[in-house]
Design an enzyme around this catalytic site. Sequence first.
Site, PDB file in Angstrom:
ATOM      1  N   ASP A 122      36.428   2.944 -33.405  1.00 49.54           N
ATOM      2  CA  ASP A 122      37.297   2.047 -34.147  1.00 49.54           C
ATOM      3  C   ASP A 122      37.690   2.787 -35.426  1.00 49.54           C
ATOM      4  O   ASP A 122      37.096   3.797 -35.799  1.00 49.54           O
ATOM      5  CB  ASP A 122      36.600   0.727 -34.444  1.00 49.54           C
ATOM      6  CG  ASP A 122      37.589  -0.417 -34.653  1.00 49.54           C
ATOM      7  OD1 ASP A 122      38.774  -0.128 -34.917  1.00 49.54           O
ATOM      8  OD2 ASP A 122      37.188  -1.580 -34.552  1.00 49.54           O
ATOM      9  N   ASN A 123      38.689   2.276 -36.095  1.00 49.41           N
ATOM     10  CA  ASN A 123      39.341   3.005 -37.172  1.00 49.41           C
ATOM     11  C   ASN A 123      38.362   3.475 -38.259  1.00 49.41           C
ATOM     12  O   ASN A 123      37.739   2.667 -38.938  1.00 49.41           O
ATOM     13  CB  ASN A 123      40.420   2.109 -37.797  1.00 49.41           C
ATOM     14  CG  ASN A 123      41.402   2.879 -38.627  1.00 49.41           C
ATOM     15  OD1 ASN A 123      41.420   4.110 -38.601  1.00 49.41           O
ATOM     16  ND2 ASN A 123      42.239   2.165 -39.359  1.00 49.41           N
TER      17      ASN A 123
END
Length: 715
Positions: A255-256
């Site tokens: 995820d980011n």
Amino acid sequence: MYKVYLSLVFLVLVASCQTTEVKNESPADAEISKKVAALLSEMTLEEKIAELTQDAPANERLGIPIMNYSECLHGLWLEGATVYPQAIALGSTWQPELLTEMTTQIALEARAANLTHCYSPNLDVISGDARYGRVEESYGEDPYLVSKMGVAFIEGLQGTGDEYLDENHIIATAKHFVGYPENRRGINGGFSDMSERRLYEVFMPPFEAAVKEAKVGSIMPGHQDFNGVPMHMNNKLLVDVLRKEWGFDGFIVSDNNDVLRLNSMHFIAENRVEAAILGLKAGVDMDLVIGKSPDYSTYIDVVLVEAVKKDPSIEKYIDQSVSRILTAKYKLGLFERLDDQDSKEVVSTKESQDVALKIAKKAITLLKNDNNLLPLNANKIKSIAVIGPNAAEVRLKNGKYPQLGGYAGIPPYYTSVLEGIQNKVGNDIKVNYALGASLKSTSTKGFAEAVAAAKKSDVVILAIGGSTQTCGEGLDRADVDLFGVQNELVEAIHKTGKPIVAVLINGRPLSINYVAENIPAILETWYLGMNSGEAIAETLFGDNNPGGKLTVSFPRSVGQIPVTYLEKPDFVGSGKGLYKFSDKTPLFPFGFGLSYTTFEYSNLKLAETTIAPNGATIVSVDVTNSGKVDGDEVVQMYVRDDFASVGRYNKMLKGFERIHLKAGETKTVQFELNFENLSIYNQEMVKVVELGDFTISVGASSLAKDLHEIKLTVK
């Protein structure tokens, strides 16, 4: 009293079924493996490392293509794309095949734009907490429902059989692995702390189905830690369960910025190098840094070269991850299109827009309809007031429509409730529009105009709820009431005495107690996509009979949260187990939804009333449209093991089917009862079917009064 356990032989058989068998490669996969191994042998360490960052450029020396990506939760997250109903609305259709139809179209748009990797679907099970802003991104609060919807989404996006990842399909990413919404304060990314049992019963099933049934190509871990171990370094879940137990053979994308967050948020890694090592060893193959320079990644040569110097064994993990990414690129056929790598303009087609409208109409849920106010009779109405902050088109400075929900692209058009009604009635009915108050306003200055519009109209359509300004990622709330002065606006319009239809456009369940008590008709529409107004207008005037059902329970107040149908036995009946000064039940429960017609259930029966633990039988029920108009009904089956060796939920959804019935028509609906939907995890966390009686409930919602029961015996 504990039930008699199954024989040791059967336990061993069941346990063996939980581990995915490693199968021999197909000739095509074997050929790809050879190509990957050969290419990997030619790559320098720096070239390998470059493959591990999502935004890395193509490798011109070796002819390695880039894999372009997008979000596609309910359409591509780009300008010009078709925008479909938001995920919570998709769940409300209770019709998985519609999601396959939708993602088939999304994949075509993506391929036309040279996009081949999508960060969807969201397989988070919402555990009854409407404070959480990302409720709208989920299909609902039940693991079985989320599993079915997720598999359908993935199969449409990736294709199946001979069409798997062909030129018309792309890679899906199941997220956020795992237990992401289960945080203690309803805040995005908050820490998760739960039992192994709850993890396996509620949060794991959608991901297991995505891997085993849909062959999902990519997995994204969540931001959070799980019982103290951040997901991006959680070897037990990412390696032991996901890869070894389930047999996942795709790639894991962070995820980011989350590999770096092992250092900057979780404070476990002391620096970027240690963060990179922890991520790679857990099998996080690709580092995603949306909105940041690739230099922000931990998977860059300046970091990983240093990591290899510090720990030479890390290179085997780099090779492993690069191999998975190259395999995905070969499967997508990207090496055959090296001369056509640039992204192109996204074009929304008429075919995809028609699919979006069809799904929007299927998603609308009728929550209340006193005295059959709906559908409206156009022949008896001369004027209609359309009032409220969500009635007319609103566009933000960035060009986006806030009534589409989070992660929505910018469609070529958006039809509001006001436009939909105007287009529907033409010049035959006068439409009186008034804003009343904007969504976030605390001013009542516009109330007088709204009241005047209501008074000179035969009926009022009151469009209220939320938007991307009040709900979505990073928009968690400490209360779930109507935002701003919306409730006061509802009260002011109600005092006019006019018949009112409340149209909810929102992304989370809201505590709409005043609305539920005083407004005669309520439609829950969630975010219906680019064709919102048309779908709502057709429903208001009866061209579309609403057949959607809720997939999340509505709380009466924030103090009731978490509220979900997944409850375990308590003191109810003894005077305990209740709130002393308020109702314990949800305002509107899971599985609930009305229709413009009525349905009757009869002849509930089992093909066999007694089966063996590894046996199966069929439960059937007759459903009759006892009303005067055609309509859809969602038939739901719930299962409870009456007495078991461990505690269970009072009931769990284990089957559903949406059917269309003409007025007066009867259909027989059947569900199979088998090991999968009768099993529980015993005290040793082995999935088994225990001996004894089971209650099988079939009906129109999770409410006891809507269900018909029959007993099954396993012996």
